[in-house]
Design a protein around this motif. Structure first.
Motif, short mmCIF file in Angstrom:
data_model
loop_
_atom_site.label_atom_id
_atom_site.label_comp_id
_atom_site.label_asym_id
_atom_site.label_seq_id
_atom_site.Cartn_x
_atom_site.Cartn_y
_atom_site.Cartn_z
N VAL A 1 0.84 -1.19 0.00
CA VAL A 1 0.00 0.00 0.00
C VAL A 1 0.88 1.25 0.00
CG1 VAL A 1 -1.76 1.33 1.25
CG2 VAL A 1 -1.88 -1.19 1.19
N MET A 2 0.62 2.12 -0.96
CA MET A 2 1.31 3.41 -1.06
C MET A 2 0.33 4.51 -0.64
SD MET A 2 2.90 2.85 -4.88
CE MET A 2 3.40 4.58 -4.98
N ILE A 3 0.80 5.41 0.22
CA ILE A 3 -0.07 6.49 0.69
C ILE A 3 0.58 7.83 0.39
CG2 ILE A 3 -1.12 7.60 2.70
CD1 ILE A 3 -1.33 4.87 4.00
N ALA A 4 -0.15 8.68 -0.33
CA ALA A 4 0.24 10.07 -0.52
C ALA A 4 -0.79 10.93 0.18
CB ALA A 4 0.31 10.42 -2.00
N GLY A 5 -0.43 11.46 1.32
CA GLY A 5 -1.37 12.26 2.10
C GLY A 5 -0.96 12.31 3.55
N ASP A 6 -1.66 13.11 4.29
CA ASP A 6 -1.38 13.24 5.72
C ASP A 6 -2.68 13.67 6.40
OD1 ASP A 6 0.00 13.34 8.15
OD2 ASP A 6 1.79 14.16 7.18
N GLY A 7 -2.66 13.65 7.72
CA GLY A 7 -3.85 14.04 8.44
C GLY A 7 -3.93 13.36 9.80
N PRO A 8 -5.03 13.57 10.51
CA PRO A 8 -5.13 13.11 11.89
C PRO A 8 -5.12 11.60 12.07
CG PRO A 8 -7.23 14.03 11.11
CD PRO A 8 -6.20 14.38 10.10
N MET A 9 -5.39 10.82 11.01
CA MET A 9 -5.41 9.35 11.14
C MET A 9 -4.03 8.73 10.89
SD MET A 9 -8.62 8.03 11.60
CE MET A 9 -8.53 6.42 10.86
N ARG A 10 -3.02 9.53 10.71
CA ARG A 10 -1.72 9.01 10.30
C ARG A 10 -1.21 7.92 11.25
NH1 ARG A 10 3.91 12.45 9.28
NH2 ARG A 10 5.28 10.64 9.15
N GLU A 11 -1.10 8.19 12.52
CA GLU A 11 -0.50 7.24 13.45
C GLU A 11 -1.34 5.99 13.59
OE1 GLU A 11 2.53 7.39 14.56
OE2 GLU A 11 2.74 9.29 13.46
#
Length: 396
Positions: free
Chosen positions: A243-253
């Protein structure tokens, strides 16, 4: 033909449409707000940033003075621009196009246009799959059939959007298709085999491995954890999914922790600006968007398909019946059904038929097609006699 456009703020998906409109007619775009990098972070991106592409060149525009006490585009009173009335009066416009109605600025512009006898067109992506409380749904059912007739023409962006207006009884002869789109050529020319190889090499993704991308804000409504669980289920059945993720936000951890717990190989790239996205899509084998019904469309799906990649989207994503109905271009699954999502991941379309079908699809959901729809709606409105336009509003 001289058109005024009011939109909330500079948006990367709207700029190509405005440029094409400016090539075809006289145009001026009005922005109700100019967000700061900090406000971009607060909107769910997770990091403060400015877009690394020019969103305001190629078409006449101006920023209106936003008088809101708490400026922003995420709440109704965040855009308060009384100056739109004077701008419309002085601009010699033939019509007004607004990009929604959920901000005070939009209602201010509608009122001003009505006083000037200007036809008002609206383009947005509302659909009926967005979760609503019973009282809110009842109120809309009672009010919207009349309120929507304030618009002389509606530009629907896809099949779920069309169903929305039909549900509220909007006159079918005033509906025009203006699809949600991205600058397909811009993405396609940058999503090269070389870009694919370079990013996969840097991430240590073998060419034979299946890499599924997710792009967007890491917020709960995107249901990214469903993708992690589905990848884990595939792995348990002998089908390895990275899985590749481009993004960020409050669910990161939460996402990083869960991927580690279930043994999913995760490539977290963090927030990626616009010029970095074509290589990201080139490096993947498909895009997954497991969002809830709050995903009124999902333009990352258009981006991925412009780069030649199939998509897997939940049945509540606004784009599902348009971009993933053809099994050669994508898959849909029941929102929240991890097993169904895992099955779609394992059955991702590939090959020449997929490539050809994707090329045909992105031509239909293109900037040119979107502007064709706007032109058709404008022509229809302007063909009406002034007396007909005056009676086409909510009191008819």
């Amino acid at each position: 033909m001289r058109l005024a456009v009011l939109t909330s703020h500079p948006i990367q998906y709207q700029a190509p449409i405005f440029r094409e409109l400016a090539r075809r007619m006289e145009l001026e775009v009005f922005f109700a707000h100019n967000p700061t990098p900090r406000q971009q972070a607060e909107a769910g991106f997770g990091v403060a940033f400015d877009w690394d592409i020019d969103l305001t060149s190629g078409y006449p525009h101006r920023f209106l003075a936003n008088k809101a006490r708490n400026p922003g585009v995420d709440h109704f009173f965040g855009c308060d621009t009384p100056a739109i009335a004077g701008a419309l009066q002085e601009g010699g416009f033939d019509a007004l196009l607004i990009c929604g109605w959920a901000l005070k600025s939009y209602l201010q512009s509608i009122a001003a246009a009505r006083r000037l006898n200007l036809p008002v067109l609206v383009r947005g992506d509302s659909h009926l799959l967005t979760p609503r409380r019973r009282l809110k749904a009842w109120t809309k059912q009672a009010a919207y059939p009349r309120l929507l007739r304030l618009f002389d023409a509606v530009l629907y962006v896809g099949q779920n959007s069309l169903a929305y207006y039909r549900h509220y009884g909007y006159p079918p002869e005033r509906l025009h298709f203006s699809p949600h789109c991205v600058d397909t050529d811009w993405f396609a020319t940058r999503a090269t085999p070389e870009a694919r190889q370079a990013l996969r090499t840097s991430l240590s993704i073998a060419e034979g491995s299946r890499a599924i991308a997710f792009a967007g804000k890491l917020v709960e409504r995107k249901r990214l954890l469903d993708l992690i669980e589905a990848a884990a289920l595939c792995r348990s059945k002998g089908c390895e999914i990275e899985v590749m993720i481009a993004g960020d936000g409050p669910m990161r951890e939460v996402v990083l922790t869960r991927a580690a717990e279930v043994g999913v190989r995760l490539h977290f790239l963090g927030f990626r600006n616009q010029t970095e996205m074509p290589a990201f899509y080139a490096a993947c084998d498909g895009l997954a968007l497991p969002s809830s019904g709050q995903e009124t469309w999902g333009l990352v799906a258009n981006e991925a398909q412009a780069c030649g990649r199939p998509i897997i989207v939940s049945d509540q994503c606004g784009c599902a019946p348009d971009l993933a109905a053809d099994p050669r271009t994508g898959r849909t699954f029941e929102t929240g059904n991890v097993s169904a999502l895992a099955g779609a991941l394992a059955d991702l379309p590939t090959g020449l038929a997929t490539k050809e079908a994707l090329a045909s699809l992105v031509r239909r959901y293109s900037v040119g097609a979107a502007v064709d729809g706007i032109e058709a709606a404008l022509s229809s409105c302007l063909e009406k006699a002034p007396s007909q336009r005056r009676t086409s509003g909510a009191l008819t």
